[in-house]
Design a protein around this motif. Structure first.
Motif, PDB file in Angstrom:
ATOM      1  N   HIS A  54     109.514 106.132   5.711  1.00 56.22           N
ATOM      2  CA  HIS A  54     110.062 104.780   5.731  1.00 56.22           C
ATOM      3  C   HIS A  54     110.559 104.453   7.135  1.00 56.22           C
ATOM      4  CE1 HIS A  54     109.902 104.879   1.345  1.00 56.22           C
ATOM      5  NE2 HIS A  54     110.314 106.127   1.465  1.00 56.22           N
ATOM      6  N   ILE A  55     110.492 103.183   7.497  1.00 58.68           N
ATOM      7  CA  ILE A  55     110.901 102.749   8.833  1.00 58.68           C
ATOM      8  C   ILE A  55     112.088 101.792   8.737  1.00 58.68           C
ATOM      9  CG2 ILE A  55     110.187 101.384  10.862  1.00 58.68           C
ATOM     10  CD1 ILE A  55     108.833 104.070  10.889  1.00 58.68           C
ATOM     11  N   TYR A  56     111.943 100.759   7.895  1.00 62.39           N
ATOM     12  CA  TYR A  56     112.939  99.691   7.835  1.00 62.39           C
ATOM     13  C   TYR A  56     112.972  99.132   6.411  1.00 62.39           C
ATOM     14  CZ  TYR A  56     115.358  95.379   9.252  1.00 62.39           C
ATOM     15  OH  TYR A  56     116.257  94.359   9.362  1.00 62.39           O
ATOM     16  N   GLY A  57     114.174  98.857   5.926  1.00 67.94           N
ATOM     17  CA  GLY A  57     114.359  98.507   4.518  1.00 67.94           C
ATOM     18  C   GLY A  57     113.654  97.253   4.032  1.00 67.94           C
ATOM     19  N   ARG A  58     113.339  96.336   4.941  1.00 63.05           N
ATOM     20  CA  ARG A  58     112.593  95.146   4.476  1.00 63.05           C
ATOM     21  C   ARG A  58     111.167  95.521   4.088  1.00 63.05           C
ATOM     22  NH1 ARG A  58     110.290  91.943   8.009  1.00 63.05           N
ATOM     23  NH2 ARG A  58     112.000  91.993   9.508  1.00 63.05           N
ATOM     24  N   ASN A  59     110.659  96.598   4.695  1.00 62.86           N
ATOM     25  CA  ASN A  59     109.298  97.040   4.391  1.00 62.86           C
ATOM     26  C   ASN A  59     109.277  97.946   3.147  1.00 62.86           C
ATOM     27  OD1 ASN A  59     109.727  97.371   7.682  1.00 62.86           O
ATOM     28  ND2 ASN A  59     108.118  95.975   7.046  1.00 62.86           N
ATOM     29  N   TYR A 232     101.904  92.869  -0.462  1.00 58.38           N
ATOM     30  CA  TYR A 232     102.960  93.639   0.212  1.00 58.38           C
ATOM     31  C   TYR A 232     103.147  93.138   1.646  1.00 58.38           C
ATOM     32  CZ  TYR A 232     104.946  97.201   3.180  1.00 58.38           C
ATOM     33  OH  TYR A 232     105.694  97.831   4.146  1.00 58.38           O
ATOM     34  N   HIS A 233     102.047  92.937   2.344  1.00 54.31           N
ATOM     35  CA  HIS A 233     102.143  92.502   3.747  1.00 54.31           C
ATOM     36  C   HIS A 233     102.825  91.131   3.844  1.00 54.31           C
ATOM     37  CE1 HIS A 233     101.404  92.211   7.933  1.00 54.31           C
ATOM     38  NE2 HIS A 233     100.648  91.150   7.806  1.00 54.31           N
ATOM     39  N   TYR A 234     102.465  90.225   2.932  1.00 57.77           N
ATOM     40  CA  TYR A 234     103.114  88.901   2.929  1.00 57.77           C
ATOM     41  C   TYR A 234     104.622  89.065   2.706  1.00 57.77           C
ATOM     42  CZ  TYR A 234     103.965  83.980   2.056  1.00 57.77           C
ATOM     43  OH  TYR A 234     104.454  82.698   2.145  1.00 57.77           O
ATOM     44  N   ARG A 235     104.994  89.921   1.751  1.00 52.80           N
ATOM     45  CA  ARG A 235     106.412  90.102   1.411  1.00 52.80           C
ATOM     46  C   ARG A 235     107.193  90.834   2.499  1.00 52.80           C
ATOM     47  NH1 ARG A 235     109.062  94.510   1.054  1.00 52.80           N
ATOM     48  NH2 ARG A 235     107.940  95.516  -0.638  1.00 52.80           N
TER      49      ARG A 235
END
Ligand SMILES: Cc1ncc(COP(=O)(O)O)c(C=O)c1O
Length: 274
Positions: A54-59, A232-235
């Motif tokens: 994981h990198i960042y919580g929005r992703n 997923y990419h849109y979100r």
């Protein structure tokens, strides 16, 4: 219909194993927004998808991932991605695939928020919406035959509890080259697995029966991996991310999903026989 016993066990444990660290028997709530690595090379591998992480919580987030994996397994889907609410799941999914000039066919009895998207927001973007009488399969087939990008269904509907024949609609959608999307909130994966019937994408307002305790908002879309990746990419860019605490509450609620739905089915049958 899937094996009943398996669904109960899956509701309880599916999707959780990868996130159980330090010997925990329940998925921890990971509140950290950012995730660190020993060196830039490892960070780069994770950021570019060459290595799991994981990198960042929005992703992505480990607690949220466990929730997505559980729904994915229960629905028999290739992939799942989650959202802050059911409406975010619906609006982000439609926004991923519909562009000005496209046409969508649906029914008049979808959930009120979904109906607002069809009647208020999509027309402003020059997306043509055709809403057929719910249950009038011939009318839906006729509209789908004219050509459409998406055939969007909800069955049973909230709150009118009307039913659409999924297999028949999948046949019509396939013939027209349309994506077939179904809101499966009211049936839940315990009573209905639309992917087994050929549907491309299944949506849930997790706020309702998946969570089951009216203490967490959430939404989820599952289905074909190539489609879910685009959603997923849109979100991940637009940001309607499921909060880890809500994901934890939904996971906890889903442990009794099978038992609750079994009881609801039993109670409904009893009422019918009065
Ligand atoms: C069938 C259905 N779809 C979508 C939604 C929207 O979900 P949320 O309230 O989580 O945005 C609801 C909410 O009641 C619903 O019943």
């Amino acid at each position: 219909m899937m094996n009943e016993k398996k669904l109960g066990t899956q509701a309880l444990w599916a999707g959780e194993k990868d996130q159980l660290v330090h010997g925990a028997t329940q998925v921890p709530v990971v509140h950290s927004v950012s995730f660190g690595y020993d060196d830039m090379d490892e960070w780069f591998e994770v950021a570019t998808g060459q290595k799991e992480g994981h990198i960042y919580g929005r992703n992505t987030n480990p607690t949220v991932q466990a929730f997505e994996d559980k729904v994915k397994i229960l629905e028999g889907a290739e992939a799942a991605t989650s959202f802050s609410t059911g409406m975010a799941a619906i609006s982000n999914t439609l926004a991923t695939f519909l562009y000005p000039g496209d046409r969508i066919v649906s029914i008049k009895d979808t959930y009120g928020g979904t109906n607002k998207i069809f009647t208020e927001f999509l027309p402003k973007q020059q997306i043509h919406v055709e809403l057929c009488d719910t249950g009038d399969h011939a009318a839906i087939e006729k509209e789908v035959e004219k050509g459409c990008k998406v055939l969007y269904l909800e069955t049973p509907t909230n709150p009118t509890v009307k039913i659409t024949d999924i297999e028949r609609m999948v046949k019509a959608g396939r013939a027209a080259g349309a994506l077939v999307i179904i809101d499966n909130t009211f049936a839940t994966p315990i009573n209905q697995n639309p992917i087994e019937l050929g549907v491309d994408l299944v949506i849930h307002s997790a706020t309702k029966f998946l969570g089951g305790h009216a203490d967490a908002l959430g939404g989820v879309v599952c289905g074909r991996e190539d489609l879910v990746e685009q959603i997923y990419h849109y979100r991940e860019i637009n940001g309607a991310t499921l909060d880890p605490m809500a994901a934890y509450l939904l996971l906890r609620g889903m442990k009794t999903l099978h038992l609750r739905i079994e009881r609801q089915n039993y109670n409904a049958q009893k009422l019918l026989s009065i």
